[in-house]
Design a protein around this motif. Structure first.
Motif, PDB file in Angstrom:
ATOM      1  N   LEU A 149       3.169   5.891  -2.528  1.00  0.00           N
ATOM      2  CA  LEU A 149       4.341   6.683  -2.897  1.00  0.00           C
ATOM      3  C   LEU A 149       4.456   6.830  -4.414  1.00  0.00           C
ATOM      4  N   ALA A 150       4.124   5.723  -5.134  1.00  0.00           N
ATOM      5  CA  ALA A 150       4.162   5.776  -6.595  1.00  0.00           C
ATOM      6  C   ALA A 150       3.126   6.763  -7.110  1.00  0.00           C
ATOM      7  N   PHE A 151       1.959   6.786  -6.466  1.00  0.00           N
ATOM      8  CA  PHE A 151       0.898   7.717  -6.849  1.00  0.00           C
ATOM      9  C   PHE A 151       1.341   9.159  -6.633  1.00  0.00           C
ATOM     10  N   ILE A 152       1.935   9.401  -5.449  1.00  0.00           N
ATOM     11  CA  ILE A 152       2.431  10.741  -5.144  1.00  0.00           C
ATOM     12  C   ILE A 152       3.526  11.147  -6.131  1.00  0.00           C
ATOM     13  N   ALA A 153       4.453  10.204  -6.419  1.00  0.00           N
ATOM     14  CA  ALA A 153       5.537  10.487  -7.363  1.00  0.00           C
ATOM     15  C   ALA A 153       4.967  10.786  -8.740  1.00  0.00           C
ATOM     16  N   GLY A 154       3.917  10.026  -9.116  1.00  0.00           N
ATOM     17  CA  GLY A 154       3.272  10.269 -10.414  1.00  0.00           C
ATOM     18  C   GLY A 154       2.684  11.656 -10.495  1.00  0.00           C
ATOM     19  N   ILE A 155       2.023  12.066  -9.382  1.00  0.00           N
ATOM     20  CA  ILE A 155       1.444  13.421  -9.359  1.00  0.00           C
ATOM     21  C   ILE A 155       2.540  14.479  -9.470  1.00  0.00           C
ATOM     22  N   ILE A 156       3.626  14.283  -8.723  1.00  0.00           N
ATOM     23  CA  ILE A 156       4.740  15.244  -8.762  1.00  0.00           C
ATOM     24  C   ILE A 156       5.330  15.333 -10.169  1.00  0.00           C
ATOM     25  N   ILE A 157       5.530  14.168 -10.789  1.00  0.00           N
ATOM     26  CA  ILE A 157       6.076  14.145 -12.154  1.00  0.00           C
ATOM     27  C   ILE A 157       5.118  14.830 -13.126  1.00  0.00           C
ATOM     28  N   PHE A 158       3.812  14.553 -12.947  1.00  0.00           N
ATOM     29  CA  PHE A 158       2.799  15.170 -13.823  1.00  0.00           C
ATOM     30  C   PHE A 158       2.829  16.694 -13.701  1.00  0.00           C
TER      31      PHE A 158
ATOM     32  N   PHE B 248       0.828  -1.210   0.000  1.00  0.00           N
ATOM     33  CA  PHE B 248       0.000   0.000   0.000  1.00  0.00           C
ATOM     34  C   PHE B 248       0.865   1.264   0.000  1.00  0.00           C
ATOM     35  N   ASN B 249       1.889   1.235   0.856  1.00  0.00           N
ATOM     36  CA  ASN B 249       2.791   2.388   0.930  1.00  0.00           C
ATOM     37  C   ASN B 249       3.525   2.609  -0.401  1.00  0.00           C
ATOM     38  N   ILE B 250       3.931   1.490  -1.020  1.00  0.00           N
ATOM     39  CA  ILE B 250       4.620   1.599  -2.312  1.00  0.00           C
ATOM     40  C   ILE B 250       3.687   2.204  -3.356  1.00  0.00           C
ATOM     41  N   ILE B 251       2.431   1.697  -3.377  1.00  0.00           N
ATOM     42  CA  ILE B 251       1.451   2.230  -4.337  1.00  0.00           C
ATOM     43  C   ILE B 251       1.173   3.704  -4.059  1.00  0.00           C
TER      44      ILE B 251
END
Length: 258
Positions: free
Chosen positions: A18-27, A13-16
Motif C-alpha cells: 500500500l505504501a508503494f502504491i501510495a508512493g506511486i500515486i504521490i509521485f 507485506f500489505n502495508i509495504i
C-alpha cells in the motif's frame, strides 16, 4: 511458520504494498503538478514574448506614422503650396474668363487637399495622445471626419472616463481611426456611431457603421487592418468582437478591463 507469524508477514507485506502504491500515486500527482506549472511558465513566457513583440510593432508603427507625417508636411505640403501659388499667378495673368474658371477650380482642389494633408500631418506628428484625454482624441477625430463631408459621425461618451495608460489610450484611438477610415473607404456608409462608455471596471468602445457590410467567413485573410486591430486589442488584454453582415453594416465592440 505458525499462523500468527504468517498473518504478521501478510500485514507487513500489505502495508509495504500500500505504501508503494501510495508512493506511486504521490509521485504521479507531483509530476502532474510540476508539469502543469512548467506548461504555465512556458505559456507565461510565450505571452510575455508576444506582448513585447506587439509593443515593438506598435512603437515602430508610431515612429513610421510620425515619419510619414513629417514627409507630408515637408515634402508633399510644400509642393502643393507651390502649385497653389502657380495657379494663383496664372489666374492673375490670364484674361480668358473660361480659362480662369478652370484655374480657380484647380486652385480650390489643391487648397482643399493641402488643408486635409496638413490636418493628417498634424494628427500623425504631434503628441496629442499624451496631452489629450481619450474623449478629446476621439471627438477631434470625429470632427475631422465630419469636416470631410463623406459621412456623418456621431460620438456618444461617458464624460467621466479617464484612461491614465498611454498604451491603452493610444490603441483605442488608433483602432477608432482605423475603423473610421475603413468605413469611409470600403463600407459606403452614411452614418457612423462611436460610443465610449465605462461600466464598473470595464471600458467599452463600440464602433458601428450602416454601410454595405461583408461576410466574415469569406473575407480574405480578414484584412491587414483588421488583424492590426485584433493584435492591438490583445496587447492591452481586451476582448475583440466584430459583427458584420452584407447590406447590414459592421459593428466592432472592444471591452477592456481596468
Amino acid at each position: 511458520m505458525d499462523k500468527t507469524e504468517y498473518i504478521v508477514i501478510l500485514i507487513i507485506f500489505n502495508i509495504i504494498f500500500l505504501a508503494f502504491i501510495a508512493g506511486i500515486i504521490i509521485f504521479i500527482r507531483e509530476y502532474r503538478i510540476k508539469k502543469r506549472a512548467h506548461i504555465k511558465e512556458i505559456d507565461t513566457i510565450d505571452e510575455t514574448h508576444k506582448r513585447e513583440l506587439l509593443e515593438t510593432q506598435v512603437e515602430i508603427q508610431t515612429q513610421t506614422m510620425q515619419y510619414i507625417g513629417q514627409e507630408i508636411h515637408d515634402n508633399i505640403g510644400q509642393k502643393l503650396t507651390l502649385a497653389s501659388l502657380y495657379t494663383q499667378q496664372l489666374a492673375f495673368e490670364n484674361k480668358a474668363p473660361q480659362v480662369n474658371d478652370s484655374i480657380e477650380n484647380i486652385s480650390t482642389i489643391i487648397n482643399e487637399s493641402l488643408s486635409e494633408l496638413r490636418q493628417l500631418s498634424k494628427s500623425l506628428t504631434d503628441n496629442a495622445i499624451e496631452t489629450h484625454t481619450i474623449i478629446e482624441l476621439i471627438a477631434n477625430e470625429c470632427e475631422r471626419i465630419n469636416a470631410l463631408k463623406h459621412c456623418e459621425v456621431h460620438f456618444t461618451n461617458n464624460a467621466t472616463i479617464k484612461i491614465e495608460s498611454y498604451q491603452v489610450k493610444s490603441i483605442l484611438f488608433r483602432i477608432t481611426q482605423e475603423f473610421l477610415q475603413n468605413s469611409i473607404k470600403h463600407a459606403q456608409c452614411e452614418h457612423i456611431n462611436v460610443t465610449l462608455q465605462k461600466t464598473d471596471n470595464t471600458i467599452q468602445l463600440v464602433l458601428q457603421d450602416d454601410g454595405k457590410g461583408f461576410n466574415l467567413e469569406t473575407l480574405e485573410s480578414k484584412g491587414i487592418g483588421l488583424k492590426n486591430m485584433q493584435k492591438r486589442t490583445a496587447l492591452i488584454g481586451g476582448s475583440f468582437n466584430l459583427d458584420s453582415k452584407e447590406t447590414q453594416g459592421t459593428t466592432l465592440t472592444i471591452d477592456i478591463s481596468l
